[in-house]
Design a protein around this motif. Structure first.
Motif, mmCIF file in Angstrom:
data_model
loop_
_atom_site.group_PDB
_atom_site.id
_atom_site.type_symbol
_atom_site.label_atom_id
_atom_site.label_comp_id
_atom_site.label_asym_id
_atom_site.label_seq_id
_atom_site.Cartn_x
_atom_site.Cartn_y
_atom_site.Cartn_z
ATOM 1 N N ALA A 144 0.500 -1.824 0.027
ATOM 2 C CA ALA A 144 -0.194 0.216 0.290
ATOM 3 C C ALA A 144 0.632 1.257 0.056
ATOM 4 O O ALA A 144 0.787 2.044 0.636
ATOM 5 C CB ALA A 144 -1.166 -0.165 1.085
ATOM 6 N N SER A 145 1.628 1.193 -0.748
ATOM 7 C CA SER A 145 2.772 2.309 -0.859
ATOM 8 C C SER A 145 2.158 3.611 -1.319
ATOM 9 O O SER A 145 0.696 3.759 -2.391
ATOM 10 C CB SER A 145 3.594 1.964 -2.024
ATOM 11 N N MET A 146 2.588 4.641 -0.823
ATOM 12 C CA MET A 146 1.548 5.974 -0.813
ATOM 13 C C MET A 146 1.511 6.129 -2.208
ATOM 14 O O MET A 146 0.869 7.113 -2.801
ATOM 15 C CB MET A 146 2.075 6.678 -0.074
ATOM 16 N N ASP A 147 3.012 6.532 -2.939
ATOM 17 C CA ASP A 147 3.371 6.464 -4.146
ATOM 18 C C ASP A 147 2.679 6.169 -5.214
ATOM 19 O O ASP A 147 1.255 6.592 -6.280
ATOM 20 C CB ASP A 147 4.550 6.004 -4.715
ATOM 21 N N ILE A 148 2.450 4.440 -5.143
ATOM 22 C CA ILE A 148 1.055 3.861 -6.074
ATOM 23 C C ILE A 148 -0.162 4.234 -5.465
ATOM 24 O O ILE A 148 -0.952 4.904 -6.369
ATOM 25 C CB ILE A 148 1.691 2.539 -5.624
ATOM 26 N N HIS A 177 -8.018 -1.392 -6.080
ATOM 27 C CA HIS A 177 -6.387 -1.228 -7.134
ATOM 28 C C HIS A 177 -4.771 -2.302 -6.734
ATOM 29 O O HIS A 177 -3.983 -2.697 -7.433
ATOM 30 C CB HIS A 177 -6.285 0.132 -7.106
ATOM 31 N N LEU A 178 -4.540 -2.273 -4.767
ATOM 32 C CA LEU A 178 -3.761 -2.158 -4.292
ATOM 33 C C LEU A 178 -3.952 -3.799 -4.538
ATOM 34 O O LEU A 178 -2.216 -4.617 -4.119
ATOM 35 C CB LEU A 178 -3.748 -1.269 -3.583
ATOM 36 N N ASP A 179 -4.905 -4.850 -4.465
ATOM 37 C CA ASP A 179 -5.594 -6.387 -4.512
ATOM 38 C C ASP A 179 -5.356 -6.649 -3.163
ATOM 39 O O ASP A 179 -4.176 -7.622 -2.931
ATOM 40 C CB ASP A 179 -4.449 -6.806 -5.525
ATOM 41 N N ILE A 180 -5.279 -5.328 -2.054
ATOM 42 C CA ILE A 180 -5.633 -5.805 0.148
ATOM 43 C C ILE A 180 -6.542 -5.533 -0.069
ATOM 44 O O ILE A 180 -7.441 -5.043 -0.740
ATOM 45 C CB ILE A 180 -4.418 -4.905 -0.121
ATOM 46 N N SER A 181 -6.699 -5.541 1.271
ATOM 47 C CA SER A 181 -8.330 -5.578 1.447
ATOM 48 C C SER A 181 -8.125 -3.980 2.718
ATOM 49 O O SER A 181 -7.848 -3.485 2.663
ATOM 50 C CB SER A 181 -8.288 -6.361 3.295
ATOM 51 N N VAL A 182 -9.636 -3.277 2.028
ATOM 52 C CA VAL A 182 -10.137 -2.274 3.402
ATOM 53 C C VAL A 182 -9.071 -1.935 4.734
ATOM 54 O O VAL A 182 -8.979 -0.474 3.972
ATOM 55 C CB VAL A 182 -11.951 -2.407 3.332
ATOM 56 N N ARG A 183 -9.419 -2.809 5.135
ATOM 57 C CA ARG A 183 -8.813 -2.861 6.848
ATOM 58 C C ARG A 183 -7.249 -2.926 6.505
ATOM 59 O O ARG A 183 -6.881 -1.575 6.750
ATOM 60 C CB ARG A 183 -9.082 -3.853 7.581
ATOM 61 N N GLN A 184 -6.041 -3.605 5.600
ATOM 62 C CA GLN A 184 -4.637 -2.611 5.822
ATOM 63 C C GLN A 184 -4.770 -1.632 4.638
ATOM 64 O O GLN A 184 -3.813 -0.963 5.577
ATOM 65 C CB GLN A 184 -4.678 -4.207 4.194
#
Length: 339
Positions: free
Chosen positions: A227-231, A253-260
């Motif tokens: 979850a890089s802030m640049d991305i 977009h990051l393919d991660i959970s909302v919690r993460q």
């Protein structure tokens, strides 16, 4: 959000300055760092610190346009893995493609914007509002030094443009760029003939390119996963003209959970609403001072459905209208949301 320069960019500048006779300890002192941190590839430096080093070098060496001279001393390391990718690309067109795709891997203090009109490609550099004149001159000069060095062509740009006034004499710039150089213009960048994009890069190597692109894609994947802030910032900028992204959009977009994603925002001491606003503020100032885009266009790319909504937001942020600021830019304070 912090705007930072990666270690390899600063290391490249330091190497150039040491070649000019500046002692390494002077450089470390200006950077407020030590040998260990300076050697760590993960170290990043605030934009203000990087520009302070340019300013100190300008003072010591008595070279007002130190960024222009640094840009002529182009070395691959200044762009990290992207530098090695572009010199392995088949031609300038592909090099530009990779530059656009992987620009978030080389810091977040500026972005390239390409526009084609009547067989002319305009390459704009949209820098952070706080970037110094020398910083901007370095980026533009490095672009063309790369093209001159790795195509070995006699082709020259149509023109080179800077929004600031000339730091020394125009003739010095024209001699290097081999074309008219316009200062005090409404954008920073270069105009070239479309045909120049087909110029082959003499160091092109498809096998090496494939390996490097694979590594760059993995770096992008790692940035998304963490979850890089640049991305996140890059994604928000891409989405603003289409829709205002929500937490679910960014997480998908990051393919991660909302919690993460929420944990990452908590770590950065920011939330999505504040991040979007800070991005809009920075881009609004950059576009107003570094492009001739009409207000309706700037409103659109910032994600406002109506120009009036952008105007109201700008007045709320800075106390003046966008039109008034464009006519007479003044020092203003950007959002406190870690912009």
């Amino acid at each position: 959000m912090d705007y930072q320069v990666p270690q390899y960019c600063v290391k490249s500048l330091a190497h150039f300055l040491m070649q000019q006779g500046i002692k390494k300890q002077q450089i470390l002192t200006t950077l407020a760092t030590d040998e260990v941190s300076f050697a760590d590839a993960k170290t990043r430096y605030d934009l203000s610190t990087y520009d302070a080093l340019l300013a100190e070098a300008s003072r010591i060496l008595k070279i007002e346009n130190i960024g222009f001279h640094f840009g002529q001393a182009f070395e691959l390391g200044i762009w990290g893995i992207l530098g090695h990718i572009v010199v392995a690309a088949p031609n300038l067109e592909q090099a530009l493609y990779y530059q656009k795709r992987y620009q978030c891997l080389i810091g977040n203090v500026g972005q390239a914007e390409h526009e084609i009109n009547d067989n002319v490609l305009t390459m704009r550099y949209i820098s952070h509002p706080a970037a110094s004149k020398n910083n901007i001159e370095h980026v533009i000069t490095a672009w063309l030094t790369f093209a001159f060095s790795y195509t070995r062509s006699t082709d020259a740009p149509i023109s080179v443009h800077f929004t600031h006034q000339c730091l020394t004499t125009v003739k010095e710039y024209q001699a290097f760029f081999r074309c008219p150089v316009i200062f005090g213009d409404d954008f920073n960048g270069v105009k070239i003939h479309i045909k120049s994009l087909t110029l082959p890069i003499v160091s092109s190597n498809s096998d090496v390119l494939n390996v490097l692109v694979g590594q760059a894609e993995q770096q992008l994947a790692n940035k998304r996963q963490s979850a890089s802030m640049d991305i996140i910032r890059e994604y928000i900028i891409e989405q603003l003209p289409k829709q205002l992204p929500n937490l679910e959009d960014v997480a998908n977009h990051l393919d991660i959970s909302v919690r993460q994603l929420q944990r990452q925002f908590q770590k950065e001491q920011i939330n999505l609403t504040l991040l979007v606003e800070s991005i809009r503020q920075q881009l609004a100032i950059s576009y107003l001072t570094q492009t001739n885009h009409k207000l309706i266009y700037i409103s659109s790319i910032l994600g406002y459905s109506e120009q009036s909504a952008f105007q109201r937001a700008f007045k709320r942020w800075f106390g003046v209208t966008p039109q008034a600021y464009r006519l007479q830019p003044t020092a203003i304070k950007l959002s406190q949301s870690r912009l």
